[in-house]
Design an enzyme around this catalytic site. Structure first.
Site, PDB file in Angstrom:
ATOM      1  NE  ARG A  14       4.244   0.305  -0.998  1.00  0.00           N
ATOM      2  CZ  ARG A  14       3.909   1.514  -0.563  1.00  0.00           C
ATOM      3  NH1 ARG A  14       4.012   2.561  -1.362  1.00  0.00           N
ATOM      4  NH2 ARG A  14       3.509   1.690   0.683  1.00  0.00           N
ATOM      5  CG  ASP A  15       6.591   3.957   1.001  1.00  0.00           C
ATOM      6  OD1 ASP A  15       6.932   4.832   0.195  1.00  0.00           O
ATOM      7  OD2 ASP A  15       5.800   4.179   1.932  1.00  0.00           O
ATOM      8  CG  HIS A 206       2.924   3.848   6.003  1.00  0.00           C
ATOM      9  ND1 HIS A 206       3.454   2.795   5.284  1.00  0.00           N
ATOM     10  CD2 HIS A 206       3.306   4.961   5.337  1.00  0.00           C
ATOM     11  CE1 HIS A 206       4.120   3.254   4.235  1.00  0.00           C
ATOM     12  NE2 HIS A 206       4.060   4.563   4.246  1.00  0.00           N
ATOM     13  CG  HIS A 208       6.593   8.697   4.763  1.00  0.00           C
ATOM     14  ND1 HIS A 208       7.493   8.382   3.784  1.00  0.00           N
ATOM     15  CD2 HIS A 208       5.535   7.864   4.586  1.00  0.00           C
ATOM     16  CE1 HIS A 208       7.001   7.415   3.022  1.00  0.00           C
ATOM     17  NE2 HIS A 208       5.815   7.073   3.480  1.00  0.00           N
ATOM     18  CB  CYS A 239       3.908   9.249  -2.100  1.00  0.00           C
ATOM     19  SG  CYS A 239       2.658   9.352  -3.391  1.00  0.00           S
ATOM     20  CG  ASN A 248       8.539   4.401   4.350  1.00  0.00           C
ATOM     21  OD1 ASN A 248       8.878   4.381   3.179  1.00  0.00           O
ATOM     22  ND2 ASN A 248       7.310   4.174   4.737  1.00  0.00           N
TER      23      ASN A 248
END
Ligand code: COA
Ligand code: ZN
Length: 312
Positions: A14-15, A206, A208, A239, A248
């Protein structure tokens, strides 16, 4: 050190893939998720159900969820921004919906094209809709440690949003450092304050690595009692609606750190490294992760020849 553990949720499907400029074919996404499922993860964020105009790279989320080979015991999560996304994700059997909004109005408007209040109203609809489906709910507070448009984000603002999520019946909470603005002391403080509100087992951090503090922040959070962390293979991710966003924290770098520190993760590191080494061919560019380049601490090298001859 006996008995220490960390739960790592893999978010590269996903990310990681959401920001990739080149199209990754559905079958390659499915193969990546299947390989991750076999590497020991208990949680994988396998896609998002957002507007295909906002994130074209993940527009095949429905197909990916239908085709991936589910391993028993693995929770396959899906990021959703609104009721439409929740309905799509439930239809294809997502185990958990990850409802995302930003603590800052500016980033929520850029990312979700909504005010925070509109996002929350949508979450209330999702919760009502999800109640009978048995799907798990997680709520993410994005930009929880700083916003690329507004700067500092007040801790009390983040805590108020956590309280609102909990009141809606959202059981899991993620605090996300969307653009790598967190520092370790801030992380430890916020983790302690959030832990007073919910069981540690449902709290995820979460991070980064945008400013190089990713793993430092993990350790600060872990030592403040957090146990669950998002990470992406190869350190992919970011993002698309946050200027300067980058990857990430890298899963294999994190698993290697845990292995060296005696913290169990249940993840097969050699397998993960092999997978990460396949990313440049899949994506057409190098990736930021370091352990896949350097090898594990225990992957020793032969002595230089002259020294080896002396030793013989
Ligand atoms: N899944 C698929 N399509 C969706 C959708 C969803 N969850 N939500 C909205 N859409 C479609 C609508 O049907 C509409 O389609 P149409 O133009 O063909 O009629 C179009 O998207 C616009 O819908 P609207 O409700 O007006 O949304 P918007 O343009 O204001 O965008 C979001 C709002 C939340 C849907 C969009 O900003 C979004 O998907 N953001 C997610 C961004 C993201 O994933 N960021 C990274 C992760 S944090
Ligand atoms: Zn992220």
């Amino acid at each position: 050190m006996k008995g220490e553990y960390m739960v790592i949720q893999e978010v590269s499907p996903r990310d990681g893939l959401q920001i990739e400029p080149a199209w990754v074919p559905t079958q390659d996404k499915v193969a990546l998720i299947d390989a991750l499922s076999e590497a020991g993860f208990t949680r994988i964020e396998a896609g998002s159900f957002v507007s295909p105009k906002a994130i074209p790279a993940l527009r095949d989320g429905d197909e990916v969820f239908r085709r991936m080979r589910r391993q028993p015991g693995v929770i396959y999560a899906a990021l959703v921004p609104n009721l439409k996304g929740a309905q799509r994700a439930i239809l294809v059997g997502a185990d958990e919906l990850n409802l995302v909004m930003s603590a800052s109005q500016a980033h929520n408007r850029a990312n979700m094209r909504m005010d925070c209040e509109q996002s929350l109203a949508g979450f209330a609809e999702i919760c009502a809709h999800a109640r009978d489906s048995g799907v798990l709910l997680n709520g993410t507070v994005a930009t929880a440690f700083g916003c690329p448009f507004e700067g500092a984000v007040a801790e009390d603002r983040v805590l108020a949003l956590v309280d609102q999520y909990l009141e809606l019946g959202i059981a899991g909470i993620t605090l996300a450092d969307t653009t790598g603005m967190a520092q370790p002391r801030q992380v430890a403080r916020l983790v302690r304050r959030v832990r007073a509100r919910l069981p540690t087992s449902v709290l995820t951090l979460h991070f980064h690595n945008t400013r190089g503090l990713g793993l430092v922040n993990v350790l600060a959070a872990y030592e403040a009692g957090a146990l669950r962390f998002d990470a992406a293979l190869g350190g992919l991710g970011g993002c698309p609606f946050a200027p300067g966003a980058s990857g990430n924290i890298c899963t294999e770098d994190l698993v290697n750190m845990c292995a060296e520190m005696g913290i169990a993760t249940g993840i097969d590191l050699p397998r993960l490294i092999a997978l990460s080494r396949g990313l440049p061919a899949l994506l057409g560019h190098g990736v930021p992760g370091q352990v896949a380049k350097a090898g594990r601490n225990c992957d020793l090298h032969p002595l230089p020849e002259a020294l080896a001859r002396q030793a013989a």
